[in-house]
Design a protein around this motif. Structure first.
Motif, PDB file in Angstrom:
ATOM      1  N   LEU A  28       0.826  -1.209   0.000  1.00  0.00           N
ATOM      2  CA  LEU A  28       0.000   0.000   0.000  1.00  0.00           C
ATOM      3  C   LEU A  28       0.861   1.261   0.000  1.00  0.00           C
ATOM      4  CD1 LEU A  28      -2.900  -0.948   2.432  1.00  0.00           C
ATOM      5  CD2 LEU A  28      -3.098  -0.404   0.007  1.00  0.00           C
ATOM      6  N   LEU A  29       1.941   1.244   0.770  1.00  0.00           N
ATOM      7  CA  LEU A  29       2.813   2.418   0.806  1.00  0.00           C
ATOM      8  C   LEU A  29       3.582   2.589  -0.504  1.00  0.00           C
ATOM      9  CD1 LEU A  29       4.026   2.178   4.498  1.00  0.00           C
ATOM     10  CD2 LEU A  29       2.422   3.825   3.525  1.00  0.00           C
ATOM     11  N   ILE A  30       3.934   1.490  -1.142  1.00  0.00           N
ATOM     12  CA  ILE A  30       4.567   1.576  -2.465  1.00  0.00           C
ATOM     13  C   ILE A  30       3.578   2.155  -3.470  1.00  0.00           C
ATOM     14  CG2 ILE A  30       5.442   0.185  -4.386  1.00  0.00           C
ATOM     15  CD1 ILE A  30       6.729  -1.647  -2.236  1.00  0.00           C
ATOM     16  N   LEU A  31       2.342   1.657  -3.424  1.00  0.00           N
ATOM     17  CA  LEU A  31       1.298   2.184  -4.307  1.00  0.00           C
ATOM     18  C   LEU A  31       1.093   3.672  -4.069  1.00  0.00           C
ATOM     19  CD1 LEU A  31      -1.017   1.820  -6.344  1.00  0.00           C
ATOM     20  CD2 LEU A  31      -2.475   1.218  -4.400  1.00  0.00           C
ATOM     21  N   ALA A  32       1.106   4.087  -2.811  1.00  0.00           N
ATOM     22  CA  ALA A  32       0.949   5.507  -2.488  1.00  0.00           C
ATOM     23  C   ALA A  32       2.073   6.333  -3.119  1.00  0.00           C
ATOM     24  CB  ALA A  32       0.925   5.707  -0.984  1.00  0.00           C
ATOM     25  N   GLY A  33       3.288   5.824  -3.063  1.00  0.00           N
ATOM     26  CA  GLY A  33       4.410   6.533  -3.672  1.00  0.00           C
ATOM     27  C   GLY A  33       4.265   6.660  -5.175  1.00  0.00           C
ATOM     28  N   GLY A  54       3.743  10.187  -7.351  1.00  0.00           N
ATOM     29  CA  GLY A  54       4.476  10.505  -8.576  1.00  0.00           C
ATOM     30  C   GLY A  54       3.529  10.777  -9.729  1.00  0.00           C
ATOM     31  N   GLY A  55       2.444  10.034  -9.788  1.00  0.00           N
ATOM     32  CA  GLY A  55       1.441  10.258 -10.829  1.00  0.00           C
ATOM     33  C   GLY A  55       0.763  11.605 -10.687  1.00  0.00           C
ATOM     34  N   VAL A  56       0.490  11.991  -9.439  1.00  0.00           N
ATOM     35  CA  VAL A  56      -0.115  13.308  -9.195  1.00  0.00           C
ATOM     36  C   VAL A  56       0.811  14.407  -9.689  1.00  0.00           C
ATOM     37  CG1 VAL A  56      -0.786  14.941  -7.377  1.00  0.00           C
ATOM     38  CG2 VAL A  56      -1.550  12.567  -7.265  1.00  0.00           C
ATOM     39  N   TRP A  57       2.073  14.293  -9.349  1.00  0.00           N
ATOM     40  CA  TRP A  57       3.048  15.309  -9.760  1.00  0.00           C
ATOM     41  C   TRP A  57       3.159  15.365 -11.285  1.00  0.00           C
ATOM     42  CZ3 TRP A  57       4.896  19.521  -8.077  1.00  0.00           C
ATOM     43  CH2 TRP A  57       6.010  20.095  -8.647  1.00  0.00           C
ATOM     44  N   THR A  93      -6.530  11.384  -8.242  1.00  0.00           N
ATOM     45  CA  THR A  93      -5.302  10.624  -8.034  1.00  0.00           C
ATOM     46  C   THR A  93      -4.688  10.952  -6.674  1.00  0.00           C
ATOM     47  OG1 THR A  93      -4.947  10.724 -10.419  1.00  0.00           O
ATOM     48  CG2 THR A  93      -3.107   9.978  -9.092  1.00  0.00           C
ATOM     49  N   ALA A  94      -4.753  12.218  -6.283  1.00  0.00           N
ATOM     50  CA  ALA A  94      -4.234  12.617  -4.969  1.00  0.00           C
ATOM     51  C   ALA A  94      -5.042  11.960  -3.848  1.00  0.00           C
ATOM     52  CB  ALA A  94      -4.258  14.135  -4.832  1.00  0.00           C
ATOM     53  N   LEU A  95      -6.358  11.896  -4.003  1.00  0.00           N
ATOM     54  CA  LEU A  95      -7.184  11.247  -2.987  1.00  0.00           C
ATOM     55  C   LEU A  95      -6.862   9.761  -2.879  1.00  0.00           C
ATOM     56  CD1 LEU A  95     -10.655  12.933  -3.569  1.00  0.00           C
ATOM     57  CD2 LEU A  95      -9.125  13.224  -1.614  1.00  0.00           C
ATOM     58  N   LEU A  96      -6.628   9.112  -3.997  1.00  0.00           N
ATOM     59  CA  LEU A  96      -6.245   7.703  -3.971  1.00  0.00           C
ATOM     60  C   LEU A  96      -4.900   7.521  -3.267  1.00  0.00           C
ATOM     61  CD1 LEU A  96      -7.350   6.569  -7.531  1.00  0.00           C
ATOM     62  CD2 LEU A  96      -8.406   5.964  -5.352  1.00  0.00           C
ATOM     63  N   ALA A  97      -3.980   8.456  -3.497  1.00  0.00           N
ATOM     64  CA  ALA A  97      -2.680   8.390  -2.820  1.00  0.00           C
ATOM     65  C   ALA A  97      -2.840   8.536  -1.311  1.00  0.00           C
ATOM     66  CB  ALA A  97      -1.745   9.471  -3.367  1.00  0.00           C
ATOM     67  N   VAL A  98      -3.705   9.454  -0.901  1.00  0.00           N
ATOM     68  CA  VAL A  98      -3.944   9.658   0.533  1.00  0.00           C
ATOM     69  C   VAL A  98      -4.585   8.413   1.146  1.00  0.00           C
ATOM     70  CG1 VAL A  98      -5.324  10.989   2.189  1.00  0.00           C
ATOM     71  CG2 VAL A  98      -4.048  12.164   0.393  1.00  0.00           C
ATOM     72  N   LEU A  99      -5.550   7.823   0.444  1.00  0.00           N
ATOM     73  CA  LEU A  99      -6.201   6.611   0.951  1.00  0.00           C
ATOM     74  C   LEU A  99      -5.214   5.453   1.075  1.00  0.00           C
ATOM     75  CD1 LEU A  99      -9.630   6.671  -0.916  1.00  0.00           C
ATOM     76  CD2 LEU A  99      -9.223   6.946   1.531  1.00  0.00           C
ATOM     77  N   ALA A 100      -4.354   5.291   0.080  1.00  0.00           N
ATOM     78  CA  ALA A 100      -3.362   4.210   0.136  1.00  0.00           C
ATOM     79  C   ALA A 100      -2.385   4.438   1.289  1.00  0.00           C
ATOM     80  CB  ALA A 100      -2.614   4.111  -1.189  1.00  0.00           C
ATOM     81  N   THR A 101      -1.975   5.689   1.491  1.00  0.00           N
ATOM     82  CA  THR A 101      -1.073   6.002   2.593  1.00  0.00           C
ATOM     83  C   THR A 101      -1.745   5.729   3.933  1.00  0.00           C
ATOM     84  OG1 THR A 101      -0.008   7.716   1.273  1.00  0.00           O
ATOM     85  CG2 THR A 101       0.333   7.812   3.650  1.00  0.00           C
ATOM     86  N   ALA A 102      -2.974   6.203   4.078  1.00  0.00           N
ATOM     87  CA  ALA A 102      -3.698   5.991   5.337  1.00  0.00           C
ATOM     88  C   ALA A 102      -3.912   4.500   5.594  1.00  0.00           C
ATOM     89  CB  ALA A 102      -5.034   6.720   5.297  1.00  0.00           C
ATOM     90  N   GLY A 103      -4.267   3.766   4.564  1.00  0.00           N
ATOM     91  CA  GLY A 103      -4.466   2.330   4.731  1.00  0.00           C
ATOM     92  C   GLY A 103      -3.190   1.622   5.138  1.00  0.00           C
TER      93      GLY A 103
END
Length: 57
Positions: free
Chosen positions: A9-14, A18-21, A36-46
């Motif tokens: 999940l943390l790899i996916l968040a990273g 990068g995709g957001v940027w 995409t940013a919201l998905l990154a936040v969800l993956a990080t939180a998870g």
């Protein structure tokens, strides 16, 4: 699964960050960047929440 799922999940968040940027730099529609940013936040939180020990039981 142990530590594999939070690690993934943390790899996916990273990757998503990068995709957001990349989307932002390319001038993509704001909706795509925000989603995409919201998905990154969800993956990080998870990933982070998965690492907390269970309480109770």
């Amino acid at each position: 699964m142990g530590a594999a799922l939070p690690t993934l999940l943390l790899i996916l968040a990273g990757v998503l960050v990068g995709g957001v940027w990349s989307l932002y730099r390319q001038g993509a529609p704001k909706a795509a960047v925000v989603i995409t940013a919201l998905l990154a936040v969800l993956a990080t939180a998870g990933g982070v929440l998965w690492l907390f020990p269970e309480s109770g039981s």
